[in-house]
Design an enzyme around this catalytic site. Sequence first.
Site, PDB file in Angstrom:
ATOM      1  N   GLY A 199      35.020  66.677  37.253  1.00 11.12           N
ATOM      2  CA  GLY A 199      35.001  66.055  38.558  1.00 11.12           C
ATOM      3  C   GLY A 199      33.827  65.079  38.687  1.00 11.12           C
ATOM      4  O   GLY A 199      32.972  65.024  37.810  1.00 11.12           O
TER       5      GLY A 199
ATOM      6  N   CYS B 276      38.530  54.046  37.481  1.00 12.96           N
ATOM      7  CA  CYS B 276      39.175  52.934  38.177  1.00 12.96           C
ATOM      8  C   CYS B 276      39.156  53.133  39.686  1.00 12.96           C
ATOM      9  O   CYS B 276      38.794  52.228  40.444  1.00 12.96           O
ATOM     10  CB  CYS B 276      40.610  52.770  37.690  1.00 12.96           C
ATOM     11  SG  CYS B 276      41.586  51.591  38.659  1.00 12.96           S
TER      12      CYS B 276
ATOM     13  N   LYS C 226      37.420  45.574  43.882  1.00 12.26           N
ATOM     14  CA  LYS C 226      38.361  44.579  44.416  1.00 12.26           C
ATOM     15  C   LYS C 226      38.413  44.630  45.942  1.00 12.26           C
ATOM     16  O   LYS C 226      38.676  43.616  46.593  1.00 12.26           O
ATOM     17  CB  LYS C 226      39.757  44.782  43.840  1.00 12.26           C
ATOM     18  CG  LYS C 226      39.961  44.337  42.406  1.00 12.26           C
ATOM     19  CD  LYS C 226      38.705  44.130  41.644  1.00 12.26           C
ATOM     20  CE  LYS C 226      38.804  43.938  40.171  1.00 12.26           C
ATOM     21  NZ  LYS C 226      37.648  44.495  39.470  1.00 12.26           N
TER      22      LYS C 226
ATOM     23  N   GLY D 203      26.596  38.882  31.588  1.00 11.16           N
ATOM     24  CA  GLY D 203      27.541  37.840  31.948  1.00 11.16           C
ATOM     25  C   GLY D 203      28.977  38.225  31.685  1.00 11.16           C
ATOM     26  O   GLY D 203      29.840  37.354  31.566  1.00 11.16           O
TER      27      GLY D 203
ATOM     28  N   TYR E  90      32.509  40.809  32.677  1.00  9.03           N
ATOM     29  CA  TYR E  90      33.368  40.814  33.862  1.00  9.03           C
ATOM     30  C   TYR E  90      32.705  41.495  35.054  1.00  9.03           C
ATOM     31  O   TYR E  90      32.833  41.027  36.197  1.00  9.03           O
ATOM     32  CB  TYR E  90      34.729  41.436  33.551  1.00  9.03           C
ATOM     33  CG  TYR E  90      34.718  42.925  33.278  1.00  9.03           C
ATOM     34  CD1 TYR E  90      34.935  43.827  34.307  1.00  9.03           C
ATOM     35  CD2 TYR E  90      34.521  43.425  32.001  1.00  9.03           C
ATOM     36  CE1 TYR E  90      34.935  45.193  34.080  1.00  9.03           C
ATOM     37  CE2 TYR E  90      34.517  44.787  31.757  1.00  9.03           C
ATOM     38  CZ  TYR E  90      34.720  45.664  32.793  1.00  9.03           C
ATOM     39  OH  TYR E  90      34.706  47.012  32.554  1.00  9.03           O
TER      40      TYR E  90
ATOM     41  N   HIS F  23      59.615  25.020  43.791  1.00 10.20           N
ATOM     42  CA  HIS F  23      58.661  23.955  44.055  1.00 10.20           C
ATOM     43  C   HIS F  23      58.441  23.815  45.553  1.00 10.20           C
ATOM     44  O   HIS F  23      59.403  23.902  46.318  1.00 10.20           O
ATOM     45  CB  HIS F  23      59.198  22.620  43.499  1.00 10.20           C
ATOM     46  CG  HIS F  23      58.274  21.476  43.759  1.00 10.20           C
ATOM     47  ND1 HIS F  23      57.185  21.215  42.964  1.00 10.20           N
ATOM     48  CD2 HIS F  23      58.270  20.529  44.737  1.00 10.20           C
ATOM     49  CE1 HIS F  23      56.547  20.156  43.428  1.00 10.20           C
ATOM     50  NE2 HIS F  23      57.192  19.721  44.516  1.00 10.20           N
TER      51      HIS F  23
END
Length: 475
Positions: free
Chosen positions: A36, A42, A51, A174, A176, A438
Amino acid sequence: MLHRYDVVVVGAGSAGYAAARTARTVGCDVALVDPGPLGGLCILRGCMPSKTLLASSDALADAREALALGIEARGLSADMPFIAARKRALVKEFADYRIEGIDAFPLYRGPAHFLSPDRVAAGDDVLEASKFVIATGSVIEPNAVPGLDEAGYIDSDAALELEAIPKSVVVLGGGYTACELGQFLSRMGARTTMLIRSGHLLTQSDDDIGDALTGYFREEGIEVVAHASLIGAHRRESEKVVRYLHGGEEREAAAEEIFYALGRTPNVAGLDLDKAGVALDPGGGIAVDAQLRTSNPNVFAAGDVTGAYMLVHVAIYQGEVAARNACLAAGEPADYSLVAAHTVFSEPQFAAVGLSEKELHARSIPYVRGRYDFAEHGKAQCLGKTKGFVKMMADPETGKILGAAVLGPQGSELIHEVVVAMRYGATVDEFMRIPHLHPTLAEIWTYPAEECADKLGRRAPGDDQMEMATSVSGE
């Protein structure tokens, strides 16, 4: 107490949970071991919290740049306590959902360590199995900068827990993580300096990608110091100071905070792998063959602990492959040609699939390349998102797509079109015949495909009409 299972999975993160689900699906009696907190890197300290934070800083940057679209936003401010609370709420929701899945398996809490090739201990419990899958993930690379511990710093775990933004920060690294969270801190108001060892950000990427992103960061006000060799760190009154060599001269970067972002390393400490007959590779990860089998044929490994591809979707894939091979003796090799596609959620975003130009050169594989800039693309111009470019590499004989990369708006989404095309072995001339709506960002891929096809002499009669049908003036 002794417990017996067909398969024991050590680690309940993305790779371990995928392995356990797969093992159960194919009929194995399986148990999980994890100390745990449950949820995996993630969800708890990686993709999802970062994010969530980036969504806020990207929105702030868009608002600041809205004047170019005729929108004047005044009095902008960022409510960091609210942003942090929103992140915590989402992470809890994601973790709770994952824990519901984990609870479907026998779970033994505690740090695991092997007692023998077929037994592992977790607290007071001993688990015996005919097969094991090790999926213990990774940990932050230990600090090796002299004086940094004494000066004090934050790592990615601490950066994700900030309730207030420092006035200034020196970012070490430098890659991610450094790019994503370094840009986040800058956009949220921290005067940001990045010290990198190589000539550009994202060292492993192609030079045109890394050079362009480095330039964009500098345009945004982030000071990126390339070819910086770290010497040490110390405190000076209220500041933290990093000393480094640059151009043969010793220099200093001082700030309120230091962000240590020099990577992660496989989490193997305390496992007593020698008792299981499991060897490590030179990089410190668990050595595995193509079937994810370790030096002990009854022990498999998956995810970050192997050290090869520290990507969540790769970890899930490896967990599934390892479980099938453990339960079914399937002999299934892991194929990374497409699954190792990756992205960096900087602004602009970077994403790539297949072979990079660096890899093509290193392997002496001939190729042709097509490239197209977002600054020349109509939809990007409409959106005011013109930074970056796309490129596609193809086999000069067959025209088959070998790889592609994007640095630009929504790059993490755009790359999937090429992933699918490569999955079905598409050539550049086949790709350019795929109808594209488009105006969309996605149609930008047709231009490097057309350039490659032209170089190969593979454009068929009628393709000019197709191009005209999907273009408007200015594109």
